[in-house]
Design an enzyme around this catalytic site. Structure first.
Site, short mmCIF file in Angstrom:
data_model
loop_
_atom_site.label_atom_id
_atom_site.label_comp_id
_atom_site.label_asym_id
_atom_site.label_seq_id
_atom_site.Cartn_x
_atom_site.Cartn_y
_atom_site.Cartn_z
N ASP A 104 0.75 -1.23 0.20
CA ASP A 104 0.19 0.06 0.11
C ASP A 104 0.78 1.29 0.00
OD1 ASP A 104 -2.56 1.55 0.33
OD2 ASP A 104 -1.52 1.99 2.26
N ASP A 107 4.63 0.79 4.06
CA ASP A 107 4.42 -0.73 5.02
C ASP A 107 4.37 -1.80 3.88
OD1 ASP A 107 2.06 -0.06 4.06
OD2 ASP A 107 1.06 -0.16 5.83
N TYR A 254 -7.21 2.07 9.16
CA TYR A 254 -6.39 2.48 7.91
C TYR A 254 -7.61 3.04 6.92
CZ TYR A 254 -3.06 0.80 10.81
OH TYR A 254 -2.34 0.69 12.03
N GLU A 496 5.42 9.90 3.68
CA GLU A 496 5.03 8.65 3.26
C GLU A 496 4.54 8.57 1.76
OE1 GLU A 496 2.77 6.16 6.11
OE2 GLU A 496 3.22 4.41 4.75
#
Ligand SMILES: *[C@@H]1O[C@H](CO)[C@@H](O)[C@H](O)[C@H]1NC(C)=O
Ligand SMILES: *[C@@H]1O[C@H](CO)[C@@H](O)[C@H](O)[C@H]1NC(C)=O
Ligand SMILES: *[C@@H]1O[C@H](CO)[C@@H](O)[C@H](O)[C@H]1NC(C)=O
Length: 550
Positions: A104, A107, A254, A496
């Site tokens: 994704d 991670d 999430y 990220e």
């Protein structure tokens, strides 16, 4: 190049126009005045070679991030020395091969909802701009990356009413900082089914597979497989309604979905494009449209909310084929798409206030760049629809705008991302001189020969040195509203990247490369694949059997 919002007033728009004109010096640009009516055909913002190159270079970089995110056995897809095979046994506890698909973000989770959205957007970009991608050798990698996800999604749907929507446990996964290649933790599977449905994720997966069935049209067997899964998943989504965030509360940490009506409409719209079956059109324009479409209310396009994308996609029908002005549902989608476009054009009376001082659309602190890039992708599509259909103007509360105004907006967002911003920073990793060095990404932060695993790997997060591997093509979260960015590996809010960010920027960068011209000069070779299909389906008024083998 800052244009302060406080200077908004009599000449604010003029300053923006002048500033943009200076920045994009290669564009033949005519300063426009707000006029009640616009005359003649819209000027074609034909970008000369110099300005195209920038987007081509950026596209080639952005496309590479998918290779970094690939799970499974890489084979011929291995393009980075620091990436190798990983997650080969994903799915094995259910006797399924869920080894492919993409991680994704920084991670190693495989979250089905955003992953399917990535595939849908990648399909859309290929369908609209595949011919342009091909010119610069990016069509093959785009199709390869799309198929890496659709192969996975097909395997994740082993039974009519079962779809695996997650591989990995975020608690376990986020307790580690390791390379995907050495991962040995338990990778539990999460499914939706009749008793625990997940309408939004089943419908998004249907949208992904339906749109991909058009991309892979020339591979009859694969395309048919994609389409039959898409139809079945749509029926499952529609018949067993419920949000996966409610039926499986753990997933809400999430990718919590705020509703599934938008995905139902989005999926049905793609199925209509893929099949020409009128029942899907009736689905979106009839009662479900009234209940879910929020006609008249523009919304941000994102992995969670597909309404704006649906409006733009359905506008295609009124631009190119269906001149049936009695279809009020389609008119409502078109009007709402226009409202979205009016909100994006910075000097429109309907302009959104959600912008930074220098003009970046800015909606959320987490992953801030997702909204400007997705909005710019839609604006670029809409401007192309206007140009290709000979639609000269867009009316916003009595003021009129040209396709070039939308394109200018789209470019302004792309240029901001690529370094034209107060930080003088490119948020596309690997592009330009100054891009983030501390991307929050496990694989990029750990040397390929490191011997660390889950727990001892945290030292790689904490160390002061830049990442040893460049996460080429990663589009990081991006700046704060005050246009600052903290390049810190532990700053997952800003540093990220996500895989779906890459899909929207690939779509955006493929658009303004400028191969497409006005209708007059449009030749079959430069017309988008989707346009060709649309023409054959809708201009003739019925589906062509050769295009719709199912
Ligand atoms: C249906 O899905 C839920 C949620 O993932 C799961 O707990 C349940 O075991 C599944 N049902 C069956 C029959 O597998
Ligand atoms: C910019 O905004 C961030 C987040 O709100 C804040 O932490 C930071 O202090 C601000 N920086 C400046 C220079 O104002
Ligand atoms: C990284 O950030 C998390 C929360 O976002 C925090 O709990 C952790 O202590 C931070 N680690 C380091 C090394 O700063």
């Amino acid at each position: 190049m800052r244009v302060k919002q406080s200077s908004r007033g009599c000449c604010w728009w003029f300053l923006v126009v002048v500033t943009l004109a200076l920045v994009y010096d290669a564009i033949v640009y005519t300063v426009h005045k707000k006029t009640e009516k616009s005359e003649g055909a819209a000027p074609i913002p034909g970008p000369p070679g110099a300005i195209e190159k920038k987007y081509v270079d950026a596209l080639k970089i952005a496309m590479q991030f998918f290779d970094i995110q690939k799970s499974g056995e890489l084979g011929h897809s291995k393009r980075f020395s620091w990436r190798g095979d990983s997650a080969l046994t994903d799915g094995s506890q259910a006797k399924l091969d869920l080894s492919k698909g993409m991680y994704d973000a920084g991670d190693l989770m495989k979250f089905g909802f955003p992953m399917a959205f990535t595939a849908t957007i990648l399909s859309w970009a290929i369908l609209e701009y595949g011919d342009q991608m091909a010119v610069v050798n990016q069509l093959d990698p785009a199709q390869d990356s799309l198929k890496w996800i659709t192969d996975y999604l097909i395997n994740a749907h082993p039974e009519e009413n079962v779809l695996y929507v997650q591989v990995g446990d975020p608690e376990i996964d986020h307790g580690c900082w390791e390379r995907p290649e050495v991962m040995s933790e338990n990778r539990p599977l999460t499914q939706i089914n009749k008793s625990s449905p997940g309408t939004e994720v089943a419908a998004e997966t249907a949208a992904a597979l339906a749109s991909a069935s058009l991309v892979f049209k020339s591979d009859f067997r694969y395309s048919s497989t994609l389409l039959s899964h898409a139809k079945e998943l749509f029926t499952f989504a529609d018949k067993y309604r419920g949000s996966y965030s409610e039926t499986i509360p753990e997933v809400a940490t999430y990718y919590k979905s705020t509703g599934y009506g938008d995905e139902l409409l989005w999926a049905a719209s793609w199925l209509y494009h893929a099949t020409g079956d009128k029942s899907y059109l009736q689905y979106v324009t009839g009662k479900n449209g009234e209940v879910f479409a929020q006609w008249g209310s523009p919304a941000w396009f994102s992995w969670d909310n597909k309404l704006a994308g649906t409006q733009v996609l359905l506008s295609r029908l009124t631009f190119f084929g269906n001149k049936d002005t009695t279809n009020l549902g389609l008119q409502n989608y078109r009007k709402t798409a226009e409202a979205v476009m009016c909100s994006l054009i910075p000097d429109s009376p309907m302009a959104t206030e959600s912008r930074t001082d220098s003009g970046l659309i800015w909606v959320s602190e987490w992953n801030a760049l997702q909204h400007p890039v997705a909005s710019a992708f839609l604006a670029s599509l809409y401007s192309d629809y206007m140009l290709s259909s000979g639609t000269a103007k867009l009316s916003c509360n009595g003021y009129s705008y040209k396709p070039s105004d939308l394109r200018t907006f789209a470019k302004s967002q792309a240029d901001y991302v690529l370094g034209n911003n107060p930080m003088k920073m490119s948020f596309l990793v690997g592009y330009g001189e100054n891009y983030p060095q501390y991307v929050h990404h496990r694989g990029a932060s750990i040397p390929a020969d490191a011997k660390t695993g889950c727990k001892d790997g945290w030292t790689w997060l904490e160390r002061k040195e830049p990442n040893p591997n460049v996460a080429t093509g990663a589009l990081v979260g991006g700046p704060f509203l005050n246009e600052t960015f903290v390049d810190d590996r532990n700053n997952s809010m800003q540093a990220e990247p996500t895989t779906y960010n890459s899909a929207v920027i690939v779509g955006l960068l493929s658009g303004p490369m400028g191969v497409r011209r006005s209708v007059k000069s449009e030749k079959p070779s430069v017309v988008s694949h989707l346009r060709i299909m649309m023409g054959q389906i809708f201009v003739s008024g019925q589906a062509s059997p050769s295009l719709h083998p199912l």
